[in-house]
Design a protein around this motif. Structure first.
Motif, PDB file in Angstrom:
ATOM      1  N   UNK A 578     -25.731  15.702  26.245  1.00  0.00           N
ATOM      2  CA  UNK A 578     -24.845  16.390  27.192  1.00  0.00           C
ATOM      3  C   UNK A 578     -25.285  16.154  28.633  1.00  0.00           C
ATOM      4  N   UNK A 579     -26.584  15.935  28.802  1.00  0.00           N
ATOM      5  CA  UNK A 579     -27.098  15.783  30.182  1.00  0.00           C
ATOM      6  C   UNK A 579     -27.044  14.349  30.674  1.00  0.00           C
ATOM      7  N   UNK A 580     -26.358  13.471  29.941  1.00  0.00           N
ATOM      8  CA  UNK A 580     -26.315  12.055  30.330  1.00  0.00           C
ATOM      9  C   UNK A 580     -25.692  11.900  31.709  1.00  0.00           C
ATOM     10  N   UNK A 581     -26.330  11.048  32.486  1.00  0.00           N
ATOM     11  CA  UNK A 581     -25.814  10.739  33.819  1.00  0.00           C
ATOM     12  C   UNK A 581     -24.909   9.507  33.744  1.00  0.00           C
ATOM     13  N   UNK A 582     -24.134   9.279  34.765  1.00  0.00           N
ATOM     14  CA  UNK A 582     -23.308   8.063  34.764  1.00  0.00           C
ATOM     15  C   UNK A 582     -24.196   6.819  34.608  1.00  0.00           C
ATOM     16  N   UNK A 583     -23.684   5.820  33.902  1.00  0.00           N
ATOM     17  CA  UNK A 583     -24.366   4.551  33.599  1.00  0.00           C
ATOM     18  C   UNK A 583     -25.409   4.710  32.511  1.00  0.00           C
ATOM     19  N   UNK A 584     -25.423   5.871  31.790  1.00  0.00           N
ATOM     20  CA  UNK A 584     -26.352   6.035  30.675  1.00  0.00           C
ATOM     21  C   UNK A 584     -25.912   5.112  29.540  1.00  0.00           C
ATOM     22  N   UNK A 585     -26.899   4.329  29.006  1.00  0.00           N
ATOM     23  CA  UNK A 585     -26.610   3.375  27.935  1.00  0.00           C
ATOM     24  C   UNK A 585     -26.477   4.127  26.620  1.00  0.00           C
ATOM     25  N   UNK A 586     -25.285   4.132  26.069  1.00  0.00           N
ATOM     26  CA  UNK A 586     -25.025   4.820  24.813  1.00  0.00           C
ATOM     27  C   UNK A 586     -25.319   3.906  23.641  1.00  0.00           C
ATOM     28  N   UNK A 587     -24.776   2.739  23.653  1.00  0.00           N
ATOM     29  CA  UNK A 587     -25.008   1.739  22.600  1.00  0.00           C
ATOM     30  C   UNK A 587     -24.572   0.385  23.129  1.00  0.00           C
ATOM     31  N   UNK A 588     -24.697  -0.613  22.302  1.00  0.00           N
ATOM     32  CA  UNK A 588     -24.321  -1.979  22.691  1.00  0.00           C
ATOM     33  C   UNK A 588     -23.629  -2.653  21.529  1.00  0.00           C
ATOM     34  N   UNK A 589     -22.500  -3.239  21.824  1.00  0.00           N
ATOM     35  CA  UNK A 589     -21.769  -3.996  20.819  1.00  0.00           C
ATOM     36  C   UNK A 589     -22.277  -5.438  20.863  1.00  0.00           C
ATOM     37  N   UNK A 590     -22.740  -5.945  19.726  1.00  0.00           N
ATOM     38  CA  UNK A 590     -23.312  -7.295  19.630  1.00  0.00           C
ATOM     39  C   UNK A 590     -22.368  -8.147  18.803  1.00  0.00           C
ATOM     40  N   UNK A 591     -21.948  -9.292  19.388  1.00  0.00           N
ATOM     41  CA  UNK A 591     -21.030 -10.199  18.688  1.00  0.00           C
ATOM     42  C   UNK A 591     -21.448 -11.639  18.957  1.00  0.00           C
ATOM     43  N   UNK A 628     -19.209   8.814  33.825  1.00  0.00           N
ATOM     44  CA  UNK A 628     -19.289  10.011  34.653  1.00  0.00           C
ATOM     45  C   UNK A 628     -20.068  11.073  33.880  1.00  0.00           C
ATOM     46  N   UNK A 629     -20.279  12.238  34.479  1.00  0.00           N
ATOM     47  CA  UNK A 629     -20.926  13.357  33.792  1.00  0.00           C
ATOM     48  C   UNK A 629     -19.967  13.947  32.762  1.00  0.00           C
ATOM     49  N   UNK A 630     -20.541  14.496  31.681  1.00  0.00           N
ATOM     50  CA  UNK A 630     -19.726  15.150  30.669  1.00  0.00           C
ATOM     51  C   UNK A 630     -19.241  16.499  31.197  1.00  0.00           C
ATOM     52  N   UNK A 631     -18.019  16.849  30.827  1.00  0.00           N
ATOM     53  CA  UNK A 631     -17.428  18.138  31.197  1.00  0.00           C
ATOM     54  C   UNK A 631     -17.281  18.987  29.936  1.00  0.00           C
ATOM     55  N   UNK A 632     -17.140  20.287  30.146  1.00  0.00           N
ATOM     56  CA  UNK A 632     -17.006  21.190  29.010  1.00  0.00           C
ATOM     57  C   UNK A 632     -15.735  20.913  28.229  1.00  0.00           C
ATOM     58  N   UNK A 633     -14.746  20.391  28.927  1.00  0.00           N
ATOM     59  CA  UNK A 633     -13.477  20.155  28.235  1.00  0.00           C
ATOM     60  C   UNK A 633     -13.477  18.873  27.435  1.00  0.00           C
ATOM     61  N   UNK A 634     -14.508  18.041  27.602  1.00  0.00           N
ATOM     62  CA  UNK A 634     -14.560  16.775  26.864  1.00  0.00           C
ATOM     63  C   UNK A 634     -14.789  17.052  25.393  1.00  0.00           C
ATOM     64  N   UNK A 635     -14.082  16.342  24.560  1.00  0.00           N
ATOM     65  CA  UNK A 635     -14.246  16.482  23.112  1.00  0.00           C
ATOM     66  C   UNK A 635     -15.643  16.060  22.712  1.00  0.00           C
ATOM     67  N   UNK A 636     -16.200  16.759  21.704  1.00  0.00           N
ATOM     68  CA  UNK A 636     -17.565  16.427  21.271  1.00  0.00           C
ATOM     69  C   UNK A 636     -17.609  15.108  20.546  1.00  0.00           C
TER      70      UNK A 636
END
Length: 812
Positions: A578-591, A628-636
């Motif tokens: 939830x505390x992720x800042x913008x540009x936080x690396x979530x994952x990477x798609x490898x092809x 961007x930063x996560x908001x409370x209204x964003x779906x989990x």
């Protein structure tokens, strides 16, 4: 010649200052200049010496008339100076003449005056003494007594005076000395004198150096190597019958004609008396015109004589016996002028067709020359064009044989029309011409030739079977079967298969066809050799190396390695705190892409997202980052559809769904997912329906509580009882396993204890026990005269009163 001019530049400049000018009583002007002066060198002030007005020279018609073929001098009309127009070589013009004069006639037309100018060319030391041979060998018997003489070759120096040959020197040795004498013609010659007896067993070979030098400035010299072989016997030297031989011949004398015969005798017997004649001193020009029979001493003509070219030939002939002793004699041949009349030509052909491989000297035809004139007017010259590879050889009398002079080449010239010209020496000169056609037959002497030894071609993969790949062309200049070319591929292996299973060639045209469809991912190039062979006997051939490059086509779609497509239908889950800042690396798609080049250049883009703008993906890296930063209204739970596309034409693509859950840890995933709606599809209305259902159930439950409270109050008032009654709440059974969009999670029942406040937005009450609204405080409850609720279980009621809490059953 250029080197000598540079060497004597300083001396020429000095001589230039010392030019002598005088005018004889007859009006003739005499200039003295050295040879080898550079073009443009000053000779004399002609205008001053002839008393001509310089200003009138340009308007006067002044003409220089030189005696001779070359224009050695010229006049500068601007200043009246006479200067050198061409480099003068005194030895070439005057040979051995002591005084070399060139006459120049000046004609001044407007004054009708004629002046004769005499330019004397003085000698400079620009020639070194030279011997006719580089080495000389003598055979001297070991019993040869001291005092024996051996004639040495005479050096030549075309210069005059001290610049000419002055002395001979012999390298130091103990057996031989040098004796220099003056001949009847005034020319110095050297003889090798044996001083002491030789001993063959002591030394078999002696090496001496004879040096000839002049006294010019600087001194020039030349050397000859002398090898002396010591033999067991030796005897008397040959003796000529004359000290000087002279002869006169007509200039049109036929080739092969005898000029004179030399006669030398030797008193020895056997091999020691056998005499061999040879030219000792002769120029290259002389040796090309005259032939000396080594056994008979007969001198004959082998070249064309021309009275206008040379009037006199001087040469020395050496007579040498079998033991190596020799003597010399001078020969002078004078050429007499002659002329002839019209000849007649009769050609007897021997062959009308000859092979191009015919060796030089092959006789093609016999030619007879007949002239009706007598004596010298009947002498003729027979010739063919010098550019043709043939020659005329005189056989006997007036017969000539037409022969090949060099190798023939049908590929250059396939037939000749030989022009035979015969010219007499009469006045006026008459001539006759005849033509002899000759065809050259072909032989297989040229192999097929490709333009280059290495060729490179390209073909795109996925070609059709039978496609024309390339056409090879070889050239063979031979004729008919010798020039007919057959093409073949030299079979080799390509991987596990033979080359012949992939390629074929048309043996006549050289066209190469594909027998299979090529796959760039299987092999990227094919190297092979093509053989071109002609139809000659024996056959000739040549090879060319061919490199066939397979060009890639975009025939492979990108393959996604991560996240991999699971076999059970789930999509996989990625965490995003939830505390992720913008540009936080979530994952990477490898092809990856099996193609190459731009066909394998991959780009990534978000094709679909639950929350557009929440995530971004690297165009070329495939990295999924928060935008961007996560908001409370964003779906989990966020579902992302990633498209992977290559750069081919047309482009190919693949897609994958990535599920991202907004949670800090795995337990949080389970907790949060319990409150997440069963669907993550932003386009679905299920969430809305669930909210409405929860609101409806809450209102219904609140109404039920109000009704229940009213009933209890009514009973309390009527009965005034303070009994406590218990209320039973039956929990709703909960399934132990729930699947949400393919994400499997175990369901846990959690019992949360808390005050009756507004429920958290993250919890979804499926079946409430107590109201979600606030109840009466404990103090308010104690002020009542009776209990608010009548419970069946007093212990339960007591627990509820003490804890002032309500239990809720929640789903995760």
């Amino acid at each position: 010649m250029a080197g000598r001019r540079l060497h004597y530049q300083k001396r020429i400049l000095l001589c230039f200052i010392l030019v002598s000018v005088w005018e004889a009583s007859s009006g003739q002007i005499h200039y003295l200049i050295p040879e080898e002066m550079e073009k443009g060198s000053f000779i004399g002030d002609l205008a001053k010496d002839l008393a001509l007005n310089i200003k009138e020279l340009p308007s006067s018609e002044v003409q220089i008339i030189s005696r001779g073929m070359n224009q050695y001098f010229d006049l500068d009309l601007r200043n009246g100076h006479l200067f050198v127009n061409e480099v003068i070589d005194r030895e070439q013009i005057c040979h051995q003449m002591e005084k070399c004069l060139l006459n120049v006639e000046i004609l001044v037309k407007d004054k009708m005056k004629f002046f004769t100018i005499e330019v004397e060319i003085t000698d400079i030391n620009d020639n070194s003494p030279s011997f006719p041979v580089d080495d000389l060998e003598f055979k001297i018997a070991e019993n040869t007594g001291p005092g024996a003489r051996f004639l040495l070759p005479e050096a030549e120096d075309p210069d005059l005076g001290t610049n000419s040959l002055q002395s001979y020197h012999l390298s130091k040795n103990k057996h031989f000395s040098l004796d220099v004498q003056m001949g009847v013609d005034g020319v110095k010659y050297a003889e090798l004198v044996l001083e002491t007896l030789l001993d063959r067993e002591e030394q078999k070979m002696y090496h001496l150096i004879l040096t000839a030098a002049d006294k010019g400035d600087p001194i020039r010299s030349g050397t000859v190597q002398i090898r002396i072989a010591v033999t067991d016997v030796n005897d008397n030297a040959p003796v000529f019958s004359k000290s000087l031989y002279e002869a006169s011949v007509m200039e049109n004398i036929p080739k092969g004609s005898q000029v004179l015969t030399l006669n030398a005798t030797d008193v020895d017997e056997g091999i020691n008396s056998k005499i061999k004649y040879l030219f000792r001193k002769s120029s290259d020009k002389t040796s090309k015109i005259f032939h000396l029979d080594s056994s008979t001493g007969q001198i004959s003509v082998i070249g064309n004589l021309d009275f206008e070219d040379s009037k006199l030939y001087e040469m020395e002939v050496q007579a040498q016996d079998g033991a190596g002793l020799s003597t010399r004699v001078k020969v002078v041949i004078r050429i007499l002028d002659a002329n002839d009349n019209a000849p007649e030509i009769t050609i007897t052909p021997l062959f009308s067709k000859v092979l191009e491989s015919s060796p030089p000297g092959s006789v093609i035809a016999l030619i007879n020359i007949n002239d009706r004139d007598d004596e010298r007017n009947g002498e003729v010259i027979c010739s063919i064009p010098a550019t043709l590879p043939f020659l005329l050889r005189k056989t006997f009398d007036n017969y000539y044989s037409l022969e090949t002079d060099q190798g023939l080449d049908r590929e250059k010239v396939s037939e000749y029309n030989i022009t035979i010209t015969v010219t007499d020496q009469g006045t006026p000169s008459l001539s006759a011409t005849a033509y002899f056609p000759l065809e050259i037959l072909d032989e297989n002497d040229n192999p097929p030739i490709f333009q280059t030894t290495d060729l490179t071609f390209q073909i795109a993969e996925n070609n059709q079977r039978g496609d024309l790949i390339l056409t090879l062309k070889a050239n063979d200049p031979d004729f008919e079967e010798n020039g007919r070319i057959m093409y073949s591929i030299i079979d080799t292996n390509i991987g596990d298969a033979l080359l012949s299973s992939h390629l074929s060639i048309n043996s006549e045209t050289g066209a190469v066809y594909a027998l299979s469809s090529f796959d760039y991912e299987e092999f990227r190039e094919i190297k092979f050799q093509v053989k071109a062979q002609d139809g000659g006997s024996p056959a000739l051939s040549s090879n060319v190396s061919v490199t066939l490059l397979i060009l890639d086509q975009n025939d492979n779609a990108p393959q996604i390695l991560y996240p991999s497509n699971p076999t059970d239908g789930s999509t996989g889950v990625e965490l995003a705190p939830h505390s992720s800042e913008p540009a936080y690396l979530v994952t990477k798609v490898v092809a990856v892409d099996a193609d190459s080049g731009q066909n394998a250049w991959l780009s990534y883009q978000l094709l679909k997202a639950t929350e557009p703008g929440l995530f971004s993906i690297g165009l070329h890296t495939g990295e999924i980052r928060t935008a961007r930063f996560f908001l409370d209204k964003d779906a989990l739970k966020q579902s992302l559809v990633v498209l992977v596309k290559d750069n081919g034409q047309p482009p190919l693509s693949a897609s994958v769904m990535v599920t991202v859950v907004l949670a800090d840890s795995i337990p949080d995933i389970l907790t949060d997912l319990s409150s997440v709606s069963a669907t993550a599809d932003p386009e679905s209305d299920l969430t809305f329906y669930l909210v409405v259902a929860v609101a409806f159930v809450s209102c219904l439950f609140f109404t039920f509580l109000l009704v229940l409270l009213a009933i209890r109050l009514h009973r309390w008032r009527t009965s005034q009882l303070c009994d406590s009654q218990s209320v039973n709440f039956n929990g709703v059974p909960v399934s132990q396993f729930v699947g949400i969009d393919g994400v499997r999670a175990f369901l846990h029942s959690y019992c949360h204890n808390g005050s009756l406040t507004t429920c958290s937005r993250k919890s979804q009450i499926l079946f409430p026990i107590g109201s979600c609204t606030s109840t009466l405080a404990p103090q308010q409850t104690s002020d009542k005269s009776g209990p608010l609720l009548s419970l069946e279980d007093s212990s339960t009621a007591k627990e509820l009163q003490n804890s002032e809490q309500v239990s809720f059953i929640l789903y995760s």
